[in-house]
Design an enzyme around this catalytic site. Structure first.
Site, PDB file in Angstrom:
ATOM      1  N   GLY A 153     -34.809 -26.038 -28.228  1.00 28.61           N
ATOM      2  CA  GLY A 153     -33.778 -25.427 -27.390  1.00 28.61           C
ATOM      3  C   GLY A 153     -33.728 -24.066 -27.479  1.00 28.61           C
ATOM      4  O   GLY A 153     -32.386 -23.650 -27.260  1.00 28.61           O
ATOM      5  N   THR A 154     -34.840 -23.139 -27.715  1.00 26.67           N
ATOM      6  CA  THR A 154     -34.562 -21.879 -27.669  1.00 26.67           C
ATOM      7  C   THR A 154     -35.792 -21.115 -26.846  1.00 26.67           C
ATOM      8  O   THR A 154     -36.769 -21.811 -26.711  1.00 26.67           O
ATOM      9  CB  THR A 154     -34.540 -21.289 -28.940  1.00 26.67           C
ATOM     10  N   SER A 155     -35.533 -20.255 -25.869  1.00 25.40           N
ATOM     11  CA  SER A 155     -36.339 -19.715 -24.920  1.00 25.40           C
ATOM     12  C   SER A 155     -37.408 -18.936 -25.550  1.00 25.40           C
ATOM     13  O   SER A 155     -38.577 -18.494 -24.806  1.00 25.40           O
ATOM     14  CB  SER A 155     -35.617 -18.890 -23.978  1.00 25.40           C
ATOM     15  N   ASN A 179     -27.603 -20.430 -33.287  1.00 21.40           N
ATOM     16  CA  ASN A 179     -26.313 -20.688 -32.489  1.00 21.40           C
ATOM     17  C   ASN A 179     -25.062 -20.392 -33.486  1.00 21.40           C
ATOM     18  O   ASN A 179     -25.061 -20.377 -34.695  1.00 21.40           O
ATOM     19  CB  ASN A 179     -26.125 -22.117 -32.248  1.00 21.40           C
ATOM     20  N   VAL A 180     -24.029 -19.730 -32.749  1.00 22.04           N
ATOM     21  CA  VAL A 180     -22.800 -19.152 -33.463  1.00 22.04           C
ATOM     22  C   VAL A 180     -22.034 -20.508 -33.400  1.00 22.04           C
ATOM     23  O   VAL A 180     -20.798 -20.408 -34.028  1.00 22.04           O
ATOM     24  CB  VAL A 180     -22.327 -18.029 -32.702  1.00 22.04           C
ATOM     25  N   CYS A 189      -8.790  -5.444 -42.317  1.00 24.62           N
ATOM     26  CA  CYS A 189      -9.169  -5.661 -43.552  1.00 24.62           C
ATOM     27  C   CYS A 189      -8.292  -4.908 -44.422  1.00 24.62           C
ATOM     28  O   CYS A 189      -7.772  -4.084 -44.458  1.00 24.62           O
ATOM     29  CB  CYS A 189     -10.732  -5.145 -43.536  1.00 24.62           C
ATOM     30  N   CYS A 229     -15.213  -7.305 -41.858  1.00 26.65           N
ATOM     31  CA  CYS A 229     -14.795  -5.920 -41.571  1.00 26.65           C
ATOM     32  C   CYS A 229     -15.644  -5.052 -40.843  1.00 26.65           C
ATOM     33  O   CYS A 229     -17.109  -5.112 -41.205  1.00 26.65           O
ATOM     34  CB  CYS A 229     -14.707  -5.200 -43.101  1.00 26.65           C
ATOM     35  N   HIS A 257     -27.790 -15.736 -36.679  1.00 26.48           N
ATOM     36  CA  HIS A 257     -27.022 -14.939 -35.640  1.00 26.48           C
ATOM     37  C   HIS A 257     -25.437 -14.642 -36.025  1.00 26.48           C
ATOM     38  O   HIS A 257     -24.655 -14.401 -35.026  1.00 26.48           O
ATOM     39  CB  HIS A 257     -27.155 -15.184 -34.324  1.00 26.48           C
TER      40      HIS A 257
HETATM   41  N1  APR Z   1     -32.245 -29.601 -24.799  1.00 23.72           N
HETATM   42  C1  APR Z   1     -33.220 -28.745 -25.336  1.00 23.72           C
HETATM   43  N2  APR Z   1     -33.219 -27.321 -24.715  1.00 23.72           N
HETATM   44  C2  APR Z   1     -32.517 -26.920 -23.590  1.00 23.72           C
HETATM   45  C3  APR Z   1     -31.703 -27.943 -23.104  1.00 23.72           C
HETATM   46  C4  APR Z   1     -31.384 -29.097 -23.569  1.00 23.72           C
HETATM   47  N3  APR Z   1     -30.644 -30.181 -22.899  1.00 23.72           N
HETATM   48  N4  APR Z   1     -30.919 -27.431 -21.912  1.00 23.72           N
HETATM   49  C5  APR Z   1     -31.605 -26.031 -21.848  1.00 23.72           C
HETATM   50  N5  APR Z   1     -32.561 -26.049 -22.998  1.00 23.72           N
HETATM   51  C6  APR Z   1     -33.414 -24.846 -23.264  1.00 23.72           C
HETATM   52  C7  APR Z   1     -33.845 -23.841 -22.231  1.00 23.72           C
HETATM   53  O1  APR Z   1     -34.881 -24.397 -21.474  1.00 23.72           O
HETATM   54  C8  APR Z   1     -34.178 -22.490 -22.860  1.00 23.72           C
HETATM   55  O2  APR Z   1     -35.350 -22.645 -23.085  1.00 23.72           O
HETATM   56  O3  APR Z   1     -32.520 -23.978 -23.981  1.00 23.72           O
HETATM   57  C9  APR Z   1     -32.952 -22.630 -24.063  1.00 23.72           C
HETATM   58  C10 APR Z   1     -32.035 -21.517 -24.029  1.00 23.72           C
HETATM   59  O4  APR Z   1     -32.649 -20.378 -23.924  1.00 23.72           O
HETATM   60  P1  APR Z   1     -31.529 -19.099 -24.196  1.00 23.72           P
HETATM   61  O5  APR Z   1     -30.720 -19.166 -23.440  1.00 23.72           O
HETATM   62  O6  APR Z   1     -32.430 -17.760 -24.314  1.00 23.72           O
HETATM   63  O7  APR Z   1     -31.003 -19.304 -25.630  1.00 23.72           O
HETATM   64  P2  APR Z   1     -31.627 -18.877 -26.878  1.00 23.72           P
HETATM   65  O8  APR Z   1     -33.113 -19.240 -27.053  1.00 23.72           O
HETATM   66  O9  APR Z   1     -30.864 -19.738 -28.075  1.00 23.72           O
HETATM   67  O10 APR Z   1     -31.043 -17.419 -27.401  1.00 23.72           O
HETATM   68  C11 APR Z   1     -31.532 -16.789 -28.339  1.00 23.72           C
HETATM   69  O11 APR Z   1     -30.382 -14.609 -27.647  1.00 23.72           O
HETATM   70  O12 APR Z   1     -28.595 -14.230 -26.530  1.00 23.72           O
HETATM   71  C12 APR Z   1     -28.988 -14.156 -27.799  1.00 23.72           C
HETATM   72  O13 APR Z   1     -28.061 -14.372 -29.836  1.00 23.72           O
HETATM   73  C13 APR Z   1     -28.314 -15.007 -28.746  1.00 23.72           C
HETATM   74  O14 APR Z   1     -28.798 -16.664 -30.335  1.00 23.72           O
HETATM   75  C14 APR Z   1     -29.063 -16.215 -28.976  1.00 23.72           C
HETATM   76  C15 APR Z   1     -30.400 -15.679 -28.795  1.00 23.72           C
END
Ligand code: APR
Length: 238
Positions: free
Chosen positions: A183-185, A97-98, A146, A122, A114
């Site tokens: 929480g990441t896909s 996350n940013v 810069c 710069c 990220h």
């Molecule tokens: N708690 C936990 N997880 C959750 C919640 C919650 N309340 N709500 C949603 N999620 C989950 C979803 O089920 C999904 O799997 O968070 C995930 C979000 O997935 P993405 O939108 O794909 O985000 P992320 O995996 O962080 O993306 C990775 O992709 O676009 C780039 O650089 C960007 O860092 C990012 C990277």
């Protein structure tokens, strides 16, 4: 729900994604109403986009700044900061996350692989380090240059660029016995492959989120639920 027991020998590596900030009101990327549903990655988050139309890129990240700076950490961010306070150097956090909600909750041992919304650097990679920059720009003309003359760009890893501090992250994973991914896909590499690095050395790997990620089969355990509801009280430190 069974607790995640942290034994005295354990070292914990946590990877977070956009889902951990969802309960703070920040949209994820790949949900139906997510950020990438409303914006074209090619127009706001690639090196080409920056060359073609830097103002469009800055306006997208200015919007992210405005939303990110208003958001507050939720119980999931707090639970991780509390776990770190108990484990000290046996804890490490890597976030995709940013936003800066982990810092706001009190996390200290963390990297933003990220990039970070509150920094700029710069565009020429002239060697000067990123600077703190919280301005919500409304035109490109406001964006400072810069000292070398290059324009400042968001300190964000665009698609196609190398994530930050990967070697350091690799070392931290190599030293860990428990990996918790939240929480990441599981669709963006190398982060989506970290679970395999951990698994190869026999670490316990746990995923927490409301739905199974794309790399679900690599985890030893999946806890389905929202991070802010699942994380408080999940860890038992022995
Ligand atoms: N708690 C936990 N997880 C959750 C919640 C919650 N309340 N709500 C949603 N999620 C989950 C979803 O089920 C999904 O799997 O968070 C995930 C979000 O997935 P993405 O939108 O794909 O985000 P992320 O995996 O962080 O993306 C990775 O992709 O676009 C780039 O650089 C960007 O860092 C990012 C990277």
């Amino acid at each position: 729900m069974s607790k995640i027991i942290i034994e005295p020998k354990d070292r914990v590596f946590v990877l977070t994604g956009a889902g951990i900030s969802a309960e703070s009101g920040l949209p994820t990327f790949r949900a139906e109403d997510g950020l990438w549903a409303g914006h074209s990655v090619e127009e706001v988050c690639t090196a080409d986009a920056w060359v073609r139309n830097p103002e469009k890129v800055w306006l997208f990240y200015a919007e992210r700044r405005a939303a990110g700076f208003k958001a507050k950490p939720n119980p999931a961010h707090t639970a991780l900061a509390e776990l770190e306070a108990r484990l000290g150097d046996r804890f490490f956090l890597c976030t995709q996350n940013v936003d800066t909600l982990h810092e706001a909750a009190g996390s200290k041992r963390l990297v933003h692989m990220h990039g970070q919304l509150d920094r700029a650097r710069c565009e020429n990679e002239c060697g000067r380090p990123p600077v703190v920059d919280n301005t919500v720009y409304t035109t490109l003309a406001e964006v400072p240059r810069c000292a070398c003359g290059g324009r400042l760009r968001p300190h964000i890893v665009f698609f196609g660029e190398m994530p930050l501090e990967v070697e350091f992250i690799e070392e931290k994973i190599a030293a860990s016995t428990v990996m918790v991914v939240i929480g990441t896909s599981g669709s963006v590499y190398p982060a989506a492959g970290f679970v395999n690095w951990a698994q190869r050395q026999g670490a316990r790997t746990v995923y927490i989120g409301p739905e199974r990620p794309l790399n679900a089969s690599s985890f030893t355990e999946i806890v389905l639920g929202k991070a802010g509801q699942v994380l408080p009280g999940l860890f038992e430190v022995q």
